[in-house]
Write a protein that holds these residues in place. Sequence first.
Motif, mmCIF file in Angstrom:
data_model
loop_
_atom_site.group_PDB
_atom_site.id
_atom_site.type_symbol
_atom_site.label_atom_id
_atom_site.label_comp_id
_atom_site.label_asym_id
_atom_site.label_seq_id
_atom_site.Cartn_x
_atom_site.Cartn_y
_atom_site.Cartn_z
ATOM 1 N N SER A 1 0.790 -1.107 -0.049
ATOM 2 C CA SER A 1 0.104 -0.037 0.030
ATOM 3 C C SER A 1 0.856 1.163 0.140
ATOM 4 C CB SER A 1 -0.788 0.104 1.094
ATOM 5 O OG SER A 1 -1.480 1.052 1.290
ATOM 6 N N GLY A 193 -7.527 -0.802 -0.216
ATOM 7 C CA GLY A 193 -8.971 -0.634 0.223
ATOM 8 C C GLY A 193 -8.806 -0.347 1.628
ATOM 9 N N VAL A 194 -9.791 0.282 2.197
ATOM 10 C CA VAL A 194 -9.991 0.333 3.815
ATOM 11 C C VAL A 194 -11.416 0.055 3.962
ATOM 12 C CG1 VAL A 194 -10.316 2.592 3.527
ATOM 13 C CG2 VAL A 194 -9.399 1.850 5.711
ATOM 14 N N VAL A 195 -11.713 -0.490 5.239
ATOM 15 C CA VAL A 195 -13.426 -0.699 5.728
ATOM 16 C C VAL A 195 -13.611 0.448 6.702
ATOM 17 C CG1 VAL A 195 -14.902 -2.206 6.753
ATOM 18 C CG2 VAL A 195 -13.092 -3.302 5.007
ATOM 19 N N GLU A 205 -8.120 4.850 0.807
ATOM 20 C CA GLU A 205 -6.540 3.931 0.753
ATOM 21 C C GLU A 205 -5.980 4.362 -0.809
ATOM 22 O OE1 GLU A 205 -3.798 1.083 -0.605
ATOM 23 O OE2 GLU A 205 -6.007 0.993 -1.276
ATOM 24 N N ILE A 231 -9.088 -9.768 -0.381
ATOM 25 C CA ILE A 231 -8.593 -8.395 -0.177
ATOM 26 C C ILE A 231 -7.881 -8.052 1.301
ATOM 27 C CG2 ILE A 231 -9.217 -5.855 -0.176
ATOM 28 C CD1 ILE A 231 -11.264 -6.505 -2.013
ATOM 29 N N PRO A 233 -7.323 -5.232 3.447
ATOM 30 C CA PRO A 233 -7.338 -3.536 3.675
ATOM 31 C C PRO A 233 -6.515 -3.129 4.576
ATOM 32 C CG PRO A 233 -9.081 -4.886 4.846
ATOM 33 C CD PRO A 233 -8.511 -5.868 4.374
ATOM 34 N N ASP A 235 -7.000 -1.767 7.361
ATOM 35 C CA ASP A 235 -7.395 -2.061 8.796
ATOM 36 C C ASP A 235 -6.935 -3.150 9.397
ATOM 37 O OD1 ASP A 235 -9.355 -0.976 6.969
ATOM 38 O OD2 ASP A 235 -10.756 -0.366 8.788
ATOM 39 N N TRP A 263 1.937 -3.014 5.198
ATOM 40 C CA TRP A 263 0.570 -3.655 4.462
ATOM 41 C C TRP A 263 0.966 -4.540 3.454
ATOM 42 C CZ3 TRP A 263 1.533 1.810 4.394
ATOM 43 C CH2 TRP A 263 1.118 2.488 5.692
ATOM 44 N N ARG A 293 -12.506 3.475 -0.038
ATOM 45 C CA ARG A 293 -13.329 2.924 1.099
ATOM 46 C C ARG A 293 -14.303 1.526 0.561
ATOM 47 N NH1 ARG A 293 -13.210 3.930 6.076
ATOM 48 N NH2 ARG A 293 -11.926 5.605 5.889
ATOM 49 N N LEU A 294 -13.966 0.468 1.146
ATOM 50 C CA LEU A 294 -14.861 -0.738 0.807
ATOM 51 C C LEU A 294 -16.186 -0.674 1.402
ATOM 52 C CD1 LEU A 294 -11.911 -3.268 0.609
ATOM 53 C CD2 LEU A 294 -13.433 -2.816 -1.365
ATOM 54 N N VAL A 304 -12.496 -10.523 2.378
ATOM 55 C CA VAL A 304 -11.799 -9.485 2.980
ATOM 56 C C VAL A 304 -11.310 -9.792 4.285
ATOM 57 C CG1 VAL A 304 -12.330 -6.960 3.770
ATOM 58 C CG2 VAL A 304 -13.287 -7.738 1.666
#
Length: 324
Positions: A1, A193-195, A205, A231, A233, A235, A263, A293-294, A304
């Motif tokens: 990332s 991505g990010v949750v 992200e 994935i 993310p 997080d 990451w 953002r996912l 995920v």
Amino acid sequence: STCALVLGGCAAPYDGDGESRASMRLAPAAQQLPSATPVVVDTDLGADDLVAMALLLRHPSVHVEAITVAATGLVGCPEAADVVADLAAALAVASPVVACGRAAPGPSGRVMPAEWRRAAAESSGLPEASAEMRHFLPVTLSATPAAELLAQTARRSNGLNVVALGPLTNLADLATSDRTAYAQVRAVHVMGGVVAAPGDDGVGEWNAAADPDAFGTVLSAARAGGPRVTIVPLDAVPGGTPQALTGPVVGAITARAGLPAWWDVATAAAVVAPAAAVTTTGTYRLGAAQPGRLTRTGDGPVRVVQHLDPITLDQVYDAVFAAA
């Protein structure tokens, strides 16, 4: 990332004898297993990507067939060849063939900050590969576009895994240009991505935000029965720099970059040690309000990762990056 880089001013860690661990040598890599999984690393060659690539190049259960460069991220071509050459020389390993993808993202894409791109292309922290090392460990920069090289590799490799550490432009191009070859990819492992974690400067992200159209294409292909997608993310990744990543070779990279978490390396470790990951499945989309953002929209096949066990990750790092 990709996250904000803290450049310079980071001293290499020292062991109990006062010797810089980053100056020690890596132990010889374990012999590759006959059952090693064929992998293509799809990368934009940021600092985190380089450490992840080092892990995959040295792990006995993986055979890296090719490196494809997501030029919509940090590093494009021809600079990519120099970055890969420096890594191969530092690790004393032969480099797989390198191929580049397009530099223009889809219509919703955005260019990563110029400072990050400049740092990734010029300041990996690794010593520049000497002419002698470039002669004995040459890097082949293919004229074949990345998506086409991915297609060729998928057709000839049984059970190909793609480890995607940058924007998903090359994978999306493969999915749209050669569906038959894309269907021959067994699994896609994505760092992106990010949750729930907060974003950065309006971006959730950057791997996902740099080319969200491509990310959406890969998610759509998974819903339509394409390769299994997992994935990782932001997080899910433990914060800080694991001790094993401060040692020989990779320590030069981690010291220069000073990232708050690693990451891409964690994503690579989860490929070889899937028991490290706690996952949930569903159908996901990227939200428009904060790029990258996912959001889960229902049941579906995309996995995920919710959590990565730091103890399991550390065991992988310790084994791969042990000092001689």
